[in-house]
Design an enzyme around this catalytic site. Structure first.
Site, PDB file in Angstrom:
ATOM      1  N   LYS A   1       0.843  -1.202   0.000  1.00  0.00           N
ATOM      2  CA  LYS A   1       0.000   0.000   0.000  1.00  0.00           C
ATOM      3  C   LYS A   1       0.876   1.248   0.000  1.00  0.00           C
ATOM      4  O   LYS A   1       1.965   1.234   0.573  1.00  0.00           O
ATOM      5  CB  LYS A   1      -0.858   0.033   1.274  1.00  0.00           C
ATOM      6  CG  LYS A   1      -1.990  -0.965   1.334  1.00  0.00           C
ATOM      7  CD  LYS A   1      -2.734  -0.828   2.662  1.00  0.00           C
ATOM      8  CE  LYS A   1      -3.841  -1.853   2.829  1.00  0.00           C
ATOM      9  NZ  LYS A   1      -4.949  -1.711   1.893  1.00  0.00           N
TER      10      LYS A   1
ATOM     11  N   ARG B   1     -10.146 -11.616   2.747  1.00  0.00           N
ATOM     12  CA  ARG B   1     -11.064 -12.656   2.275  1.00  0.00           C
ATOM     13  C   ARG B   1     -10.398 -14.034   2.308  1.00  0.00           C
ATOM     14  O   ARG B   1     -11.083 -15.044   2.432  1.00  0.00           O
ATOM     15  CB  ARG B   1     -11.568 -12.291   0.866  1.00  0.00           C
ATOM     16  CG  ARG B   1     -10.470 -12.197  -0.161  1.00  0.00           C
ATOM     17  CD  ARG B   1     -10.938 -11.499  -1.449  1.00  0.00           C
ATOM     18  NE  ARG B   1     -11.073 -10.046  -1.253  1.00  0.00           N
ATOM     19  CZ  ARG B   1     -11.499  -9.214  -2.213  1.00  0.00           C
ATOM     20  NH1 ARG B   1     -11.856  -9.678  -3.397  1.00  0.00           N
ATOM     21  NH2 ARG B   1     -11.577  -7.914  -1.977  1.00  0.00           N
TER      22      ARG B   1
HETATM   23  N1  BES Z   1      -8.010  -3.830   4.775  1.00  0.00           N
HETATM   24  C1  BES Z   1      -8.198  -3.480   3.410  1.00  0.00           C
HETATM   25  C2  BES Z   1      -9.504  -2.752   3.151  1.00  0.00           C
HETATM   26  C3  BES Z   1      -9.671  -1.417   3.764  1.00  0.00           C
HETATM   27  C4  BES Z   1      -8.873  -0.356   3.383  1.00  0.00           C
HETATM   28  C5  BES Z   1     -10.667  -1.217   4.668  1.00  0.00           C
HETATM   29  C6  BES Z   1      -9.065   0.872   3.941  1.00  0.00           C
HETATM   30  C7  BES Z   1     -10.874  -0.008   5.239  1.00  0.00           C
HETATM   31  C8  BES Z   1     -10.055   1.053   4.875  1.00  0.00           C
HETATM   32  C9  BES Z   1      -8.200  -4.729   2.543  1.00  0.00           C
HETATM   33  O1  BES Z   1      -7.375  -5.747   2.964  1.00  0.00           O
HETATM   34  C10 BES Z   1      -7.743  -4.281   1.211  1.00  0.00           C
HETATM   35  O2  BES Z   1      -6.633  -3.864   1.108  1.00  0.00           O
HETATM   36  N2  BES Z   1      -8.628  -4.357   0.237  1.00  0.00           N
HETATM   37  C11 BES Z   1      -8.331  -3.945  -1.083  1.00  0.00           C
HETATM   38  C12 BES Z   1      -8.877  -5.008  -2.016  1.00  0.00           C
HETATM   39  C13 BES Z   1      -8.414  -4.859  -3.410  1.00  0.00           C
HETATM   40  C14 BES Z   1      -6.933  -5.204  -3.530  1.00  0.00           C
HETATM   41  C15 BES Z   1      -9.228  -5.795  -4.274  1.00  0.00           C
HETATM   42  C16 BES Z   1      -9.032  -2.611  -1.337  1.00  0.00           C
HETATM   43  O3  BES Z   1     -10.148  -2.422  -0.860  1.00  0.00           O
HETATM   44  O4  BES Z   1      -8.444  -1.775  -1.994  1.00  0.00           O
HETATM   45 MN    MN Z   2      -5.381  -5.531   2.241  1.00  0.00          MN
END
Ligand code: BES
Ligand code: MN
Ligand code: ZN
Length: 461
Positions: free
Chosen positions: A239, A313
Site C-alpha cells: 500500500k 477474504r
Molecule cells: N483492509 C483493506 C480494506 C480497507 C482499506 C478497509 C481501507 C478499510 C479502509 C483490505 O485488505 C484491502 O486492502 N482491500 C483492497 C482489495 C483490493 C486489492 C481488491 C481494497 O479495498 O483496496
Molecule cells: Mn489488504
C-alpha cells in the site's frame, strides 16, 4: 475525566434539558435559564451544550440542543456530547426522552477516551443518574463491550499483534468460563488452514486461528468470525503511505466480534457461542505469499492470488469454512474488508450482505432501533464470474474495479454452504470525524444491532 452512571439521583444532581430546534419557549425552563439561553443564542442547535448557572454563579444545569425533533438514526445518540462536554459532577435528564436508555448509553459512549499511552487520569467523574425504568446492568455491559472494541482497535500493532489478540480473547474467555484455544504457525498447515498460514507467515508474530467456545452445546449455534489482520501493509502489493497509515485497524472485525461475544456472555444468552478469529499480519518478507501464487483453501477450492492486498477474504475463507462445518443457526462475519464499501456508503454506514430476506429485515430493524446504522447490499450472483481465474477455481480479486464490496462478499459466499443464516458485515471500524457518541478512533459497528437481533431471537422472556 471518566463517565459513570448511578442508580440513584444525588441531592446535588443538576438537570440536563434536551431542547429541540427553536423550541426553547415550549421547554418548561426557569425564566433565568431561558434568559441565559437567549443571551447565548442557544435555540436548540443540534449538538450544542450550554452550561447554565445558578443565582450564586455555580453550575445549575445544562441544555443540550437536539436539533430537529424527528430523531431517526444517529440523532438519538446526541447525549454523547454530554459525556465529553459537561463539567464533572452529578447530572440527570430533566426531559423525558423517547429512548432514555439509548441516551444514557450514548453519554457513556461519548465519554470514551483512549488514554493507554499518556497520563490523563485527573480522577474527575461525570456521573449520570439512571432514568426510571432503565436496566443499568445491560447499559453498562454494552458500554464495556464498545470500550473493549475501541481499545483493541486503537492499540497500535506493536502492542496488538496476533499474540496480543489471542491474549485479549483469552482474557475475555477467562471472565466467562469459556474455552479458548489457538492453532498457531506450522500447525495451521497440519490442521488444514493453508490460506491463514500463507497470508500470515511473513509476519513478525506467527499467524493463528483463535477459537473461543462458550455456552450449552445443545443450544442454537451462533458463530462469529472476525478478520484479525493486525496490520495490513498490503503485502508484496504494498500500500502507499496514505493507505497504510490506519492499517492497525484491520483487526476491527475481530475486535467487533470480541465485543459482541462479550455482550452475549454478559447477558447469558441461551446460545452455543463460537468465535473464530484468524489473526495475522499481512507483512513483507522473503517468505511472503506472492501475486500469481495459487493457494489451496481448507475447503479445497484453489485460489489464484491476483493481489496480496486482498488478504482479508483469504483468511476469512478458511475460518468461515471451519465455522460452516458446524452448520450454525447464525453465522456472522465482520471485517474491514474493502475500501469499496467506504466508497459506496462512507465510514458511518456499514453494508451487510445476506441471502436471507427475513434475516436482513431483522438486522435492519435492529439497526434502526438501537441507532447502529447498517445498509443491506446485494450478493449479486451475475458478478461472481468476474472472480474467475485461468489457472485456479477462483481469483481473490476482480480486475475492473467495479462493485468491489459485492465481489468480496461473493468470494466469501463460496465458502459458506451449510449455515442457516449467514451475514457478512464490511465495517470501517474507525471514526474519522467525531460524532456525538463517537470520538475519533476505533469504533464498534453493527454489534449493538446484532446483539439486539440475537436477544430478540433467543433471550428467554
Ligand atoms: N483492509 C483493506 C480494506 C480497507 C482499506 C478497509 C481501507 C478499510 C479502509 C483490505 O485488505 C484491502 O486492502 N482491500 C483492497 C482489495 C483490493 C486489492 C481488491 C481494497 O479495498 O483496496
Ligand atoms: Mn489488504
Ligand atoms: Zn486488509
Amino acid at each position: 475525566m471518566s463517565v459513570e452512571i448511578v442508580t440513584t439521583k444525588s441531592e446535588n444532581s443538576r438537570p440536563v434539558w434536551f431542547i429541540a430546534k427553536n423550541k426553547l419557549a415550549e421547554a418548561d425552563l426557569p425564566s433565568s435559564i431561558s434568559a441565559w439561553a437567549k443571551a447565548h443564542d442557544f435555540n436548540g442547535q443540534e449538538g450544542r451544550v450550554l452550561v447554565v448557572p445558578t443565582a450564586d454563579g455555580s453550575i445549575g444545569g445544562a441544555l443540550l440542543g437536539i436539533g430537529s425533533e424527528d430523531k431517526s438514526g444517529q440523532g438519538r445518540l446526541l447525549a454523547g456530547y454530554l459525556g465529553r462536554q459537561l463539567p464533572a459532577g452529578d447530572w440527570h435528564f430533566a426531559s423525558t426522552l423517547d429512548d432514555a436508555g439509548l441516551a444514557i448509553l450514548a453519554a457513556l459512549m461519548g465519554g470514551y477516551s483512549f488514554d493507554k499511552y499518556r497520563e490523563n487520569a485527573d480522577g474527575a467523574v461525570r456521573r449520570f443518574a439512571l432514568p426510571e425504568g432503565i436496566n443499568a446492568d445491560e447499559i453498562i455491559q454494552i458500554n464495556e463491550a464498545v470500550t473493549l472494541v475501541r481499545d483493541l482497535i486503537n492499540t497500535p500493532t506493536s502492542d496488538m499483534g496476533p499474540e496480543n489478540l489471542e491474549q485479549a480473547v483469552r482474557d475475555l474467555g477467562a471472565k466467562h468460563n469459556a474455552s479458548v484455544s489457538a492453532i498457531i504457525g506450522e500447525e495451521l498447515l497440519e490442521q488444514n488452514f493453508p490460506m491463514i498460514h500463507a497470508v500470515g507467515r511473513a509476519g513478525s508474530q506467527a499467524p493463528r486461528l483463535i477459537d473461543l467456545q462458550w455456552g450449552d452445546p445443545s443450544a442454537p449455534k451462533v458463530t462469529l468470525v472476525g478478520k484479525g489482520v493486525c496490520f495490513d501493509t498490503g503485502g508484496l502489493d504494498i500500500k502507499p503511505a496514505s493507505g497504510m497509515l490506519l492499517m492497525k485497524k484491520d483487526m476491527g472485525g475481530a475486535a467487533n466480534v470480541i465485543g459482541l461475544a462479550s455482550m452475549i456472555m454478559d447477558a447469558n444468552l441461551p446460545v452455543c457461542l463460537r468465535v473464530l478469529i484468524p489473526a495475522v499480519e499481512n507483512s513483507i518478507a522473503g517468505n511472503a505469499f506472492r501475486p500469481g501464487d495459487v493457494l489451496t483453501s481448507r475447503k479445497g477450492l484453489t485460489v489464484e492470488i491476483g493481489n496480496t492486498d486482498a488478504e482479508g477474504r483469504l483468511v476469512l475463507a478458511d475460518a468461515l469454512t471451519l465455522a460452516d462445518e458446524d452448520e450454525p443457526e447464525i453465522l456472522v462475519d465482520m471485517a474491514t474488508l474493502t475500501g469499496a464499501a467506504r466508497v459506496a456508503l462512507g465510514p458511518e454506514l456499514p453494508p451487510y450482505f445476506t441471502h436471507g430476506d427475513d434475516f436482513a429485515v431483522e438486522i435492519a430493524e435492529a439497526a434502526d432501533k438501537v441507532a447502529d446504522p447498517l445498509w443491506r447490499m446485494p450478493l449479486w450472483q451475475p458478478y461472481e464470474k468476474r472472480l474467475s481465474s485461468r489457472v485456479a477455481d477462483l481469483n481473490n480479486v476482480t480486475t475492473d474495479g467495479f462493485a468491489g464490496a459485492v465481489t468480496a462478499a461473493l468470494f466469501l459466499n463460496r465458502f459458506v454452504t451449510k449455515a442457516k443464516n449467514w451475514s457478512h458485515f464490511d465495517i470501517y471500524g474507525w471514526v474519522p470525524v467525531e460524532r456525538a457518541a463517537s470520538p475519533v478512533g476505533g469504533e464498534a459497528q453493527a454489534i449493538r444491532a446484532l446483539y439486539y437481533v440475537l436477544k430478540a431471537r433467543f433471550a428467554k422472556s
